[in-house]
Write a protein that holds these residues in place. Structure first.
Motif, PDB file in Angstrom:
ATOM      1  N   ASN A 258     117.432 107.662 126.517  1.00 44.16           N
ATOM      2  CA  ASN A 258     116.382 108.084 125.587  1.00 44.16           C
ATOM      3  C   ASN A 258     115.772 106.897 124.855  1.00 44.16           C
ATOM      4  N   CYS A 259     114.549 107.112 124.399  1.00 43.02           N
ATOM      5  CA  CYS A 259     113.882 106.187 123.489  1.00 43.02           C
ATOM      6  C   CYS A 259     113.883 106.838 122.111  1.00 43.02           C
ATOM      7  N   PHE A 276     113.891 108.467 128.549  1.00 43.73           N
ATOM      8  CA  PHE A 276     113.679 107.101 129.033  1.00 43.73           C
ATOM      9  C   PHE A 276     114.084 106.998 130.496  1.00 43.73           C
ATOM     10  N   CYS A 282     109.058 104.485 127.952  1.00 43.80           N
ATOM     11  CA  CYS A 282     109.125 105.387 126.793  1.00 43.80           C
ATOM     12  C   CYS A 282     107.774 106.058 126.578  1.00 43.80           C
TER      13      CYS A 282
END
Length: 321
Positions: A258-259, A276, A282
């Protein structure tokens, strides 16, 4: 460290237990209370003393003071006038640098009075080649400074030190807004500023630090560096909500799913997450604005809370239009 917002957070946290049962807190007040509780829990786990935090603040103020002093030695007033700044704005920008020097003096004095030797100024590499680059970097540094003080406030136990920090925090916020105005940006892009923990803040400052004198290195380790992918069209402009951009992490971003976008006014928890992948990078989520901190993480808590244990790389600062 502290601000009016921090005082309100503390007041709400106390009110949640002190108010009569007939008084109900609003959903937003309950979110503030939950955020304060998490910050206090993080403080207990940090292992940093009040003087460690003052040394951390002095490290940042030394960096900012050196930034302005070196910049004004390198560029003439006419260079700033060419950017569209009038004489008063140039004088205000120079005054910001002078106040950073006064912040250094105050923190040095506070540490010395506590019997602690203050950390010394390091050697820096700011990378600006023109006045425009200096002003752009100043906007980011001032934002980081505000986030640093807000994030460190719950870690302090001594009220007198908290008061010392408060006198600096409000001025850093004025610096932040002034430079946004000088840069023809919205002065107040969101209703709240985003607190960051010491390790995240040091990770943002570390790329500017070349070396420090013996005994002046902090006992804080930076996360792996995160940056925009070189050559990307997004690297030189503000990002819009929904924009995709690619990043490069010193550790390759291995394990990241993830971002994380930490920005003032994001509820709950202060951070919004998007997926992500190495291929897509992103995507900027809804609800973030202004200077925002992007981190690669290995999970996306529904609470919106960004903690050190889930960070893979970062943060880096980006501008969200």
């Amino acid at each position: 460290m502290p601000s009016f917002k921090t005082a309100i957070l503390a007041l709400l946290a106390a009110s949640a237990t002190a108010m009569p049962a007939s008084v109900r807190l609003s959903p937003r007040q309950l979110q503030y209370h939950a955020l304060t509780k998490r910050q206090q829990e993080n403080a207990q786990q940090s292992g940093l003393s009040d003087f460690d935090i003052l040394q951390f603040a002095l490290t940042l103020e030394n960096l900012e003071e050196s930034f302005y002093r070196e910049g004004f030695a390198k560029f003439k007033e006419s260079d700033f006038a060419a950017l569209g700044l009038d004489q008063q704005q140039i004088a205000d920008l120079q005054q910001i640098g002078k106040t950073e020097a006064q912040h250094v003096g105050l923190l040095q004095s506070s540490l010395a009075q506590g019997g602690v030797k203050p950390v010394q100024r390091c050697e820096y590499e700011f990378g600006f080649t023109d006045a425009a680059g200096m002003v752009k970097t100043a906007a980011v540094l001032e934002n980081i400074g505000v986030s640093a003080y807000l994030g460190a406030a719950p870690l302090l136990s001594d009220k007198s030190i908290l008061s010392t920090a408060a006198t600096i925090t409000t001025i850093e916020s004025r610096h932040q807004s002034s430079i946004r105005v000088f840069s023809k940006q919205v002065a107040v892009p969101q209703a709240f500023d985003a607190p960051l923990g010491p390790r995240a803040v040091f990770s943002l400052a570390a790329p500017f630090i070349k070396s420090c004198p013996e005994g002046s290195n902090l006992k804080i380790e930076a996360f792996p560096k995160l940056a925009m992918e070189q050559g990307g069209a997004e690297s030189s402009k503000a990002l819009a909500v929904g924009t995709n951009f690619k990043v490069q992490a010193d550790n390759g971003g291995n394990g990241a799913t993830n971002c994380a976008f930490t920005s003032g006014g994001v509820f709950p928890g202060g951070t919004a997450f998007s997926n992500f992948t190495q291929a897509e990078g992103c995507q900027v989520p809804q609800g973030v604005a202004g200077i925002t901190y992007v981190t690669l993480t290995k999970s996306a808590p529904l609470s919106g809370t960004l903690t050190d244990d889930i960070i893979v790389a970062g943060p880096m600062a980006v501008a969200i239009s």
